[in-house]
Write a protein that holds these residues in place. Sequence first.
Motif: not given
Length: 123
Positions: A53, A66, A75, A77, A87-89, A91, A93-94
């Motif tokens: 991120m 972002h 997702w 992690d 954290d986990e996001y 995918d 958002d990354t």
Amino acid sequence: MESWTLTDGAAPVAADTVTEVLRSRITAGKLDAWLESASGRSLAVVSNTERAMVMLLEHPGDPGGHSADPGADGWSDGFELSNGQSDEYPDADTVPLDEAFRIVRHVLATGRPPADAAWVVDR
């Protein structure tokens, strides 16, 4: 052009060396990096060694924006912060690590994300 430094380091970081600096940190297990510009802006990179991120904040307290990968599903992690938080996001958002490096290089060189990079404004 703005100068940028790692908040946990003293030497300026240039666009042409930032990828090497970030890769070295990740190899050493430091999966987050905060850079601060001379004008007070912050650029954060938080990785899980495969995705990252990238956040750009204009000033303290700014929600900023972002990096994004709009077509990504699922997702991930393992985004470890130096304070021990994991954290986990989504995918979406990354971005893949190489894309994160490209975005960071461009921000350091021009002050903004690349025009062709997917970017979410969080303001």
